[in-house]
Design an enzyme around this catalytic site. Structure first.
Site, PDB file in Angstrom:
ATOM      1  N   GLU A   1     -52.109  -7.773 -39.538  1.00 57.43           N
ATOM      2  CA  GLU A   1     -52.531  -8.230 -38.488  1.00 57.43           C
ATOM      3  C   GLU A   1     -53.561  -9.134 -38.926  1.00 57.43           C
ATOM      4  O   GLU A   1     -53.945 -10.129 -38.032  1.00 57.43           O
ATOM      5  CB  GLU A   1     -53.625  -7.117 -38.162  1.00 57.43           C
ATOM      6  CG  GLU A   1     -52.745  -5.805 -37.422  1.00 57.43           C
ATOM      7  CD  GLU A   1     -53.307  -4.432 -37.623  1.00 57.43           C
ATOM      8  OE1 GLU A   1     -54.499  -4.454 -37.807  1.00 57.43           O
ATOM      9  OE2 GLU A   1     -52.383  -3.341 -37.499  1.00 57.43           O
TER      10      GLU A   1
ATOM     11  N   ASN B   1     -57.325   2.816 -43.467  1.00 60.28           N
ATOM     12  CA  ASN B   1     -57.459   1.891 -42.932  1.00 60.28           C
ATOM     13  C   ASN B   1     -58.126   2.049 -41.409  1.00 60.28           C
ATOM     14  O   ASN B   1     -57.100   2.158 -40.513  1.00 60.28           O
ATOM     15  CB  ASN B   1     -56.481   0.864 -42.963  1.00 60.28           C
ATOM     16  CG  ASN B   1     -56.809  -0.586 -42.240  1.00 60.28           C
ATOM     17  OD1 ASN B   1     -57.799  -0.712 -41.777  1.00 60.28           O
ATOM     18  ND2 ASN B   1     -55.529  -1.218 -42.019  1.00 60.28           N
TER      19      ASN B   1
ATOM     20  N   LYS C   1     -59.392   0.079 -39.504  1.00 54.45           N
ATOM     21  CA  LYS C   1     -59.078  -1.044 -38.572  1.00 54.45           C
ATOM     22  C   LYS C   1     -60.454  -1.388 -37.649  1.00 54.45           C
ATOM     23  O   LYS C   1     -61.677  -0.830 -38.178  1.00 54.45           O
ATOM     24  CB  LYS C   1     -57.951  -1.104 -37.523  1.00 54.45           C
ATOM     25  CG  LYS C   1     -56.651  -0.616 -38.439  1.00 54.45           C
ATOM     26  CD  LYS C   1     -55.214  -0.786 -37.845  1.00 54.45           C
ATOM     27  CE  LYS C   1     -54.255  -0.758 -38.893  1.00 54.45           C
ATOM     28  NZ  LYS C   1     -52.973  -0.795 -38.174  1.00 54.45           N
TER      29      LYS C   1
ATOM     30  N   SER D   1     -47.405   3.867 -40.341  1.00 55.49           N
ATOM     31  CA  SER D   1     -47.055   5.244 -39.516  1.00 55.49           C
ATOM     32  C   SER D   1     -46.869   6.462 -40.357  1.00 55.49           C
ATOM     33  O   SER D   1     -46.352   7.374 -40.399  1.00 55.49           O
ATOM     34  CB  SER D   1     -45.913   5.155 -38.428  1.00 55.49           C
ATOM     35  OG  SER D   1     -46.326   4.339 -37.488  1.00 55.49           O
TER      36      SER D   1
ATOM     37  N   GLU E   1     -46.109  -2.847 -46.364  1.00 53.26           N
ATOM     38  CA  GLU E   1     -46.228  -2.335 -44.999  1.00 53.26           C
ATOM     39  C   GLU E   1     -45.179  -2.942 -44.216  1.00 53.26           C
ATOM     40  O   GLU E   1     -45.483  -4.012 -43.687  1.00 53.26           O
ATOM     41  CB  GLU E   1     -47.736  -2.627 -44.409  1.00 53.26           C
ATOM     42  CG  GLU E   1     -48.643  -1.861 -45.206  1.00 53.26           C
ATOM     43  CD  GLU E   1     -49.892  -1.581 -44.647  1.00 53.26           C
ATOM     44  OE1 GLU E   1     -50.571  -0.425 -44.230  1.00 53.26           O
ATOM     45  OE2 GLU E   1     -50.427  -2.585 -43.779  1.00 53.26           O
TER      46      GLU E   1
HETATM   47  P1  PGA Z   1     -50.626   2.989 -39.206  1.00 55.36           P
HETATM   48  O1  PGA Z   1     -51.300   1.587 -39.876  1.00 55.36           O
HETATM   49  O2  PGA Z   1     -50.792   3.998 -40.156  1.00 55.36           O
HETATM   50  O3  PGA Z   1     -51.329   2.971 -38.180  1.00 55.36           O
HETATM   51  O4  PGA Z   1     -49.275   2.417 -38.950  1.00 55.36           O
HETATM   52  C1  PGA Z   1     -51.124   1.214 -41.302  1.00 55.36           C
HETATM   53  C2  PGA Z   1     -51.744  -0.095 -41.584  1.00 55.36           C
HETATM   54  O5  PGA Z   1     -51.719  -1.059 -40.683  1.00 55.36           O
HETATM   55  O6  PGA Z   1     -52.568  -0.310 -42.526  1.00 55.36           O
END
Ligand code: PGA
Length: 247
Positions: free
Chosen positions: A96, A9, A11, A209, A165
């Protein structure tokens, strides 16, 4: 045996130049991967990444979709538009989106419907906040979030990918322990089992993470069928290490 799925992802990160470098490094590294691999990219880069992943083991994903089919919804992107770029997956209900854009369970459920109707696999994200975990409400929250999607999608629920998540683990460097994650995945699996006879072949990803150091342990849990990877998916070497840890 079902193959695990490792989905990146990105983002709101990337540029034409950095995407090209990242995808070519990934394409070169994934040819022997045992698992399925996808990258969920910002909408303006769908065309670029579509052409760059063509003929590779990498599938294309989007990060969000409109709940509407078409029309006067300025700024939105429809599921049928995503389909035109050979989008295989679409994230739905990422925390998010829930947190910063007020997406409610019912909206997330409709988005999953739109995506399925366009022939795209929704990756439906669920997860509790830190306050909810500390209040002992983790199960209740994730079950409520998933129930809305099950209710709206009927027997099509077996075509959905679920991602657990925990919000407190996203982008914070705090990962759920493999045991904590497995516990919630088992709850979600049981809920899916009650809704469809195909629950065993459905994929439930862990996200929050996940990185090159912790992926192998998380991915070895019986109900963890892959990962949804944010930060670590932007570094080719780290993402490839995670992919290599998957089966
Ligand atoms: P992250 O994000 O691996 O940076 O914690 C995971 C996600 O939000 O899909």
């Amino acid at each position: 045996m079902k193959k695990q799925l490792i989905a990146g992802n990105w983002k709101m990160n990337g540029s034409l130049q950095s995407n090209a470098a990242l995808v070519s490094a990934l394409a070169a590294g994934v040819s022997n991967a045992r698992c399925q691999v996808a990258v969920c990219v910002p909408a303006p880069y769908l065309a670029q990444v579509q052409s760059r992943v063509a003929g590779t083991r990498i599938d294309l994903g989007a990060q969000d979709v409109s709940q509407h089919e078409a029309g006067a919804y300025t700024g939105e992107v429809s599921a049928t538009m995503l389909r035109e770029f050979a989008t295989r997956y679409c994230l739905v209900g990422h925390s998010e989106r829930r947190q910063y854009h007020g997406e409610a369970d019912a909206t997330v459920a409709v988005k999953a419907q739109r995506v399925l109707a366009a022939g795209i696999t929704p990756i439906v994200c669920v997860g509790e906040t830190l306050a909810e975990r500390e209040a002992g409400r983790t199960e209740e929250v994730v079950k409520r979030q998933l129930a809305a999607v099950i209710h709206a999608n009927g027997h099509c629920i077996s075509e959905v990918v679920v991602a657990y998540e925990p919000v407190w683990a996203i982008g914070t460097g705090k990962t759920a322990s493999p045991e904590q994650a497995q516990q919630v995945h088992a709850v979600l699996r049981a809920q899916l089992h009650a809704a469809t006879e195909h629950s065993d072949r459905m994929l439930i990803l862990y996200g929050g993470s996940m990185n090159a150091a912790n992926a192998a342990q998380l991915l070895s849990q019986p109900d963890i069928d892959g990962g949804l990877v944010g930060g670590a998916s932007l570094k080719a070497a780290d993402f490839l290490t995670i992919i290599a840890a998957a089966r």
